[in-house]
Design a protein around this motif. Structure first.
Motif, mmCIF file in Angstrom:
data_model
loop_
_atom_site.group_PDB
_atom_site.id
_atom_site.type_symbol
_atom_site.label_atom_id
_atom_site.label_comp_id
_atom_site.label_asym_id
_atom_site.label_seq_id
_atom_site.Cartn_x
_atom_site.Cartn_y
_atom_site.Cartn_z
ATOM 1 N N SER A 149 16.443 -28.705 35.863
ATOM 2 C CA SER A 149 15.370 -29.634 35.524
ATOM 3 C C SER A 149 14.514 -29.870 36.760
ATOM 4 O O SER A 149 14.951 -29.627 37.891
ATOM 5 C CB SER A 149 15.951 -30.953 35.017
ATOM 6 N N LEU A 164 17.505 -26.006 29.429
ATOM 7 C CA LEU A 164 16.181 -26.558 29.142
ATOM 8 C C LEU A 164 15.781 -26.372 27.682
ATOM 9 O O LEU A 164 14.764 -26.919 27.245
ATOM 10 C CB LEU A 164 15.138 -25.898 30.046
ATOM 11 N N SER A 167 15.979 -30.103 26.287
ATOM 12 C CA SER A 167 14.904 -31.039 26.649
ATOM 13 C C SER A 167 13.515 -30.415 26.506
ATOM 14 O O SER A 167 12.536 -31.115 26.247
ATOM 15 C CB SER A 167 15.094 -31.496 28.094
ATOM 16 N N GLY A 170 10.320 -28.622 31.779
ATOM 17 C CA GLY A 170 10.563 -27.847 32.986
ATOM 18 C C GLY A 170 9.485 -26.804 33.135
ATOM 19 O O GLY A 170 8.489 -26.811 32.394
#
Length: 679
Positions: A149, A164, A167, A170
């Motif tokens: 991250s 990633l 989420s 990035g």
């Protein structure tokens, strides 16, 4: 594809091994996606030594380099489903290795390519594999930092760390890699084939451009004495051969699952791959520099605090984004690249050791990391890649027909007070003469590369005309201001006459040269003719420009230092006032080498700020932009190769399914202007 019989070796009893000597899997037909690329070519070489491989095919958008015998090559784009299906019908692969991917940290205008290839392209491959019915194993080349991250570090992260893909925050490259990794593992076992992903960290080795290129660029830019951070963190790297070997081990394990359910589970799993030798970043990169010829002592290294580095990186990202209308990124100060050398990010490879049987340096052409780094830099500096490194002060252009002035003679001249302004004046004049010499050498070197009748010819002749106009203006400034003022101040009307006579001596040859470039029709241009005229002109001009430096040094006992400084400043001020700034500024800046030394020292020349250089580059250079490609350096004093090829850039006008469905994303220039104004 070997003819000899190979007997698998057994592992120690304390390790679970996926291999079964009685049920050795059969690779059959293998397809390597991106098999002409850095990693892909190494996988192909390993497959050529695999006895159970019956055929090897490569799918590539440009399968014209890094080719091997006994391999079939197919032109195709994995972002085009029809092309993928067509090639699958031809090859009927049993094993697929997907190594295709754009480079990391690409410019903003190409950022969607990460998702087109790593997400959409990978999905197309998986769907085609399901349709064809012959595929049994699918190995996807992922990336270790898909767990990284923004601003986060970690030590010996394993494969259970969240990626990633969860989420989706990035840098775009690793987000796309994470999604590609996810959809590959989710496809495991659903359509008659098993899948696995290999997660390497930063790769190096023969064929590498992505890691070694910025490292060697830093050397050539004279930046090896500047380190970002304190070199007090650990990073992991991996030799490309290790990744290739791991991909084959994964494929073997997946095939074995079709014939035996015993042994550790490999399908639907991800595996970190590194050299398993964490090291400080600049300690590793310094190996490249030393092997390339760098002699910078450790005592002269400046370490920039991490907080300042990240501040610089964020500013550089914003500045380049703003000044390129949101299209480009900085060449060096990229945020992710700076985090790579400022944050500890290492990976645990015990899973690959235990389940795949991976052992660093086993079955590799090199015994250790030192040998592999040496082989990597030898390849990159070879004739088929970059060529020899251009160490600071060297030029890509041969010093022909003019030799640059690196010594004024000030340090060896008897009775010369080193504090007298004539020393500084001689150095400034030497740098000015070198500016002209670099431009002339650039013209001479590139004269034979110009195709008569082309737009290139027009731009080249414009460049020649600007250079010759600059030379003429330089001589006039000396004759109208510098020489007369010196003679007037000393009361000696004959003091500078020899220099004026040298000007007259070069006039005839110079006039012939200048008339040729101004009058020749572009379809009648002859590079040999231009070179011949320059050969006639070069000896007398070199003699004059070199002798003039010595004349300036001899003024130390004829005129006081303060008066000489005023005379020199007046000449340069008047020269600037009567120059065409749209011609003189881009030429002057584009013919410097910021690492060149005169009398053994780097001299900041010309005395302009980096902001002024950006203004010249972005504003003043536009009027004659076609001509400046023939400058030997960038506007920031970095020597460049002649006729650098710019890769055609892919135009993206829509987003793929990984973003908000149905929403069209576009960059509106007016909104962009308002944003910049607001910031």
């Amino acid at each position: 594809m070997r003819d000899d019989n190979v007997t698998p070796t057994s592992e120690s009893e304390d390790e679970k091994d996926i291999f079964d000597v009685h049920q050795e899997p059969h690779f059959g037909a293998c397809l390597v996606i991106g098999g002409c690329g850095f990693l892909g070519q190494h996988i192909v070489k390993f497959l050529l030594n695999e006895p159970t491989v019956t055929s090897i095919a490569v799918l590539s958008r440009s399968p014209f380099t890094n080719r091997c015998n006994k391999v079939s090559y197919h032109i195709g784009d994995i972002t085009k489903p029809d092309q993928v299906r067509h090639i699958f019908q031809q090859v009927k692969p049993k094993v697929i290795f997907n190594t295709a991917s754009p480079h990391a940290y690409i410019d903003h205008e190409h950022v969607l390519d990460n998702f087109y290839v790593n997400v959409d392209g990978n999905r197309n491959l998986l769907e085609a594999a399901a349709e064809i019915g012959t595929v049994k194993a699918f190995v996807y080349t992922s990336s270790g930092p898909i767990v990284a991250s923004r601003g986060g570090g970690y030590d010996h992260a394993d494969e259970t760390k969240e990626t990633l893909a969860v989420s989706r925050k990035g840098d775009p490259y690793h987000v796309a890699k994470a999604i590609g990794d996810q959809i590959t593992l989710e496809a495991n076992g659903k359509h008659g084939f098993y899948t696995a992903t290999i997660r390497p960290t930063a790769l190096y080795g023969e064929g590498d451009f992505q890691m070694v290129e910025p490292v060697i660029r830093a050397l050539e830019d004279g930046q090896t004495n500047i380190w970002m951070g304190y070199n007090d963190i650990d990073m992991d790297v991996v030799y490309v051969g290790h990744v290739a070997k791991a991909e084959l081990l994964a494929a073997r394990g997946l095939l074995l699952r079709h014939v035996s359910s015993s042994g550790p589970k490999i399908d639907g799993e991800a595996f970190n791959i590194t050299d398993d030798e964490p090291c400080a970043p600049w300690t590793f990169f310094r190996k490249y520099w030393v092997l390339a010829g760098d002699k910078t002592p450790l005592s002269s290294i400046w370490m920039i605090p991490p907080t300042l580095v990240m501040t610089m990186a964020y500013f550089a990202e914003w500045f380049v984004w703003a000044t390129t209308w949101g299209k480009m990124r900085p060449k060096m100060l990229k945020i992710e690249r700076m985090e790579f050398v400022l944050l500890t990010r290492t990976y645990n490879i015990s899973k690959a050791r235990k389940i795949l049987g991976f052992k660093p340096w086993e079955d590799q052409p090199h015994a250790n990391q030192e040998e592999a780094v040496k082989a990597s830099i030898e390849w990159y500096l070879g004739p088929d890649a970059h060529g020899p490194a251009k160490l600071p002060g060297m030029s890509y252009f041969p010093e022909l027909p003019f030799q640059l002035i690196s010594e004024t003679g000030a340090k060896t001249k008897t009775g010369l007070p080193q504090t007298h302004y004539c020393v500084r004046n001689a150095q400034i004049m030497a740098m000015t003469h070198n500016t002209i010499f670099r431009a002339l050498n650039s013209i001479y070197y590139q004269a034979l590369k110009i195709v008569p009748g082309s737009q290139e010819t027009v731009d080249f002749l414009t460049y020649c005309s600007i250079v010759f106009e600059f030379m003429h203006h330089h001589n006039l400034s000396e004759e109208h201001y510098y020489f007369p003022d010196i003679q007037k101040h000393t009361g000696n009307s004959e003091l500078m006459q020899s220099n004026i006579q040298q000007h007259r001596k070069i006039d005839d040859a110079f006039e012939t040269l200048q008339k040729y470039v101004e009058l020749v029709p572009r379809d009648k241009y002859d590079g040999l003719k231009l070179r011949s005229l320059m050969d006639d002109f070069a000896p007398v001009y070199q003699e004059h420009m070199t002798a003039e430096i010595n004349t300036i040094l001899d003024l130390h006992d004829k005129i006081d230092s303060v008066s000489l400084r005023k005379i020199d400043k007046k000449m340069r001020d008047e020269a600037e006032n009567y120059s065409d700034i749209f011609k003189a500024a881009p030429l002057y800046l584009g013919c410097q080498d910021r690492n060149f030394t005169v009398d053994g020292e780097k001299i900041h020349f010309p005395e302009v700020s980096f902001l002024a250089a950006y203004f010249v580059d972005l504003v003043l250079s536009h009027r004659h932009r076609g001509a400046w490609r023939f400058n030997p350096s960038t506007m920031h004093g970095t020597p460049r190769k002649p006729f650098e090829v710019v890769r055609p850039q892919r135009k993206n006008d829509t987003l793929s399914d990984w973003t908000s469905p149905g929403k069209k994303v576009r960059l509106d220039r007016a909104i962009f202007c308002v944003t910049i104004f607001t910031i």
